[in-house]
Design an enzyme around this catalytic site. Structure first.
Site, mmCIF file in Angstrom:
data_model
loop_
_atom_site.group_PDB
_atom_site.id
_atom_site.type_symbol
_atom_site.label_atom_id
_atom_site.label_comp_id
_atom_site.label_asym_id
_atom_site.label_seq_id
_atom_site.Cartn_x
_atom_site.Cartn_y
_atom_site.Cartn_z
ATOM 1 N N ASN A 10 0.798 -0.900 -0.471
ATOM 2 C CA ASN A 10 -0.338 -0.702 -0.073
ATOM 3 C C ASN A 10 0.687 1.334 0.830
ATOM 4 O OD1 ASN A 10 -1.835 1.803 0.735
ATOM 5 N ND2 ASN A 10 -2.213 1.457 2.611
ATOM 6 N N LYS A 12 0.026 4.170 -0.012
ATOM 7 C CA LYS A 12 -0.780 5.249 0.562
ATOM 8 C C LYS A 12 -0.359 5.943 -0.997
ATOM 9 C CE LYS A 12 -0.365 3.136 4.926
ATOM 10 N NZ LYS A 12 0.181 3.923 6.252
ATOM 11 N N HIS A 96 -9.521 1.795 4.683
ATOM 12 C CA HIS A 96 -8.454 1.793 5.651
ATOM 13 C C HIS A 96 -8.304 2.479 7.249
ATOM 14 C CE1 HIS A 96 -3.893 2.672 6.883
ATOM 15 N NE2 HIS A 96 -3.346 1.485 5.533
ATOM 16 N N GLU A 98 -6.591 5.242 7.673
ATOM 17 C CA GLU A 98 -6.661 6.447 7.714
ATOM 18 C C GLU A 98 -8.058 6.903 7.352
ATOM 19 O OE1 GLU A 98 -3.063 5.887 4.844
ATOM 20 O OE2 GLU A 98 -2.312 4.887 7.519
ATOM 21 N N GLU A 168 -4.684 -4.297 10.654
ATOM 22 C CA GLU A 168 -4.259 -3.082 10.676
ATOM 23 C C GLU A 168 -4.848 -2.835 12.193
ATOM 24 O OE1 GLU A 168 -2.463 -2.633 6.862
ATOM 25 O OE2 GLU A 168 -3.704 -0.956 7.714
ATOM 26 N N GLY A 174 2.191 2.679 10.425
ATOM 27 C CA GLY A 174 3.876 3.929 10.631
ATOM 28 C C GLY A 174 4.423 4.133 11.655
ATOM 29 N N SER A 213 3.258 -2.490 10.027
ATOM 30 C CA SER A 213 5.052 -1.751 10.288
ATOM 31 C C SER A 213 5.457 -3.576 10.021
ATOM 32 C CB SER A 213 5.595 -1.761 12.186
ATOM 33 O OG SER A 213 5.129 -0.319 12.231
HETATM 34 P P1 13P Z 1 3.107 0.099 7.739
HETATM 35 O O1 13P Z 1 3.441 -0.906 6.744
HETATM 36 O O2 13P Z 1 3.737 2.000 7.098
HETATM 37 O O3 13P Z 1 2.995 0.573 9.033
HETATM 38 O O4 13P Z 1 1.817 0.805 6.813
HETATM 39 C C1 13P Z 1 0.373 -0.261 7.215
HETATM 40 C C2 13P Z 1 -0.621 0.042 6.371
HETATM 41 O O5 13P Z 1 -0.984 0.676 6.616
HETATM 42 C C3 13P Z 1 -0.731 -0.456 4.996
HETATM 43 O O6 13P Z 1 -1.726 -0.323 5.131
#
Ligand code: 13P
Length: 251
Positions: A10, A12, A96, A98, A168, A174, A213
């Site tokens: 992903n 983003k 997601h 976010e 997640e 992150g 992560s």
């Molecule tokens: P990270 O791997 O950067 O922690 O992000 C996870 C994520 O949100 C994947 O959709």
């Protein structure tokens, strides 16, 4: 039942044309010997460019969002499932954290978007997860149970048959602080149990990805969990070498 492993990136809101080209070139060269399925979900504007770069490779393409509306029309700024399928996508990330937190997507919107995926022959990767506050208050199972319940109550049966779930934990996204393999496996077993309560056959086949992560150095331990069927990778999916190292850990 043996389920296939899926390693999904992903991106983003990251990347540019040069990064797309470098990633596509390097992943195409490095992915032949892998048995896991690979998928990369890039910003809408780079899907076509990534498709060109990945031509001939076994890496699938996905988007990170889509319109809840199925039919074309007056929805300025939106992209529907048919357009994504037309552009070569096979999957779309839906709900997601976010999008839930920043853009106010509710369980109802997430369910509608999952249905919109399947209406366009796309597979939805529906994200669920708890905040740190909820985990520390021992609410993880209640929160995830409610997210799964909403999905089953609000989605079409045809959608549920196509869905992949990504667990997640929001506190792991992150932050560099992944769930431990035991935490991930524990939650995945809980999620599969929630699905089994509603559809035992589906529970056996549904892919459950872990996200938060995931890095080359923790991927193998996470994938050792019997109910962990792959990963949804953020930061470490932006470069081909770390993405491929994670995919290698999946076999
Ligand atoms: P990270 O791997 O950067 O922690 O992000 C996870 C994520 O949100 C994947 O959709």
């Amino acid at each position: 039942m043996s389920r296939r492993m899926l390693i999904a990136g992903n991106w983003k809101m990251n990347g540019d044309a040069a990064q797309v080209d470098a990633f596509a070139r390097d992943v195409t060269q490095g992915s032949d010997s892998l048995s896991a399925d690979l998928l990369v979900c890039v910003p809408f504007v780079y899907i076509e460019r990534m498709k060109q770069g990945l031509a001939g490779s076994r890496v699938a393409l996905g988007a990170q969002n889509l319109a809840a509306e199925v039919d074309a029309g007056a929805f300025t700024g939106e992209v529907n499932g048919a357009m994504l399928a037309d552009t070569g996508c096979s999957h779309v990330i839906v709900g997601h954290s976010e999008r839930r937190a920043i853009y106010g997507e509710t369980d109802a919107v997430v369910a509608a978007k999952a249905d919109a995926c399947v209406a366009a022959n796309l597979k939805p990767i529906v994200c669920v997860g708890e905040t740190l506050e909820q985990r520390e208050a021992d609410e993880t199972e209640a929160v995830l149970g409610a997210q799964i319940a909403a999905l089953f109550e609000q989605c079409d049966a045809a959608t549920l048959a196509q869905v992949t779930i990504a667990y997640e934990p929001i506190w792991a996204i992150g932050t560099g602080r992944s769930a431990t393999p035991e935490q991930a496996q524990g939650v995945h077993a809980f999620l599969r149990g929630q699905i089994a309560d509603r559809d035992a056959t589906l529970a056996q086949s549904v892919q459950l990805l872990y996200g938060g992560s995931v890095k080359p150095d923790n991927a193998a331990a996470l994938f050792a969990g019997a109910d962990v069927d792959g990963a949804l990778v953020g930061g470490a999916s932006l470069k081909a070498d770390s993405f491929l190292d994670i995919a290698h850990a999946a076999g």
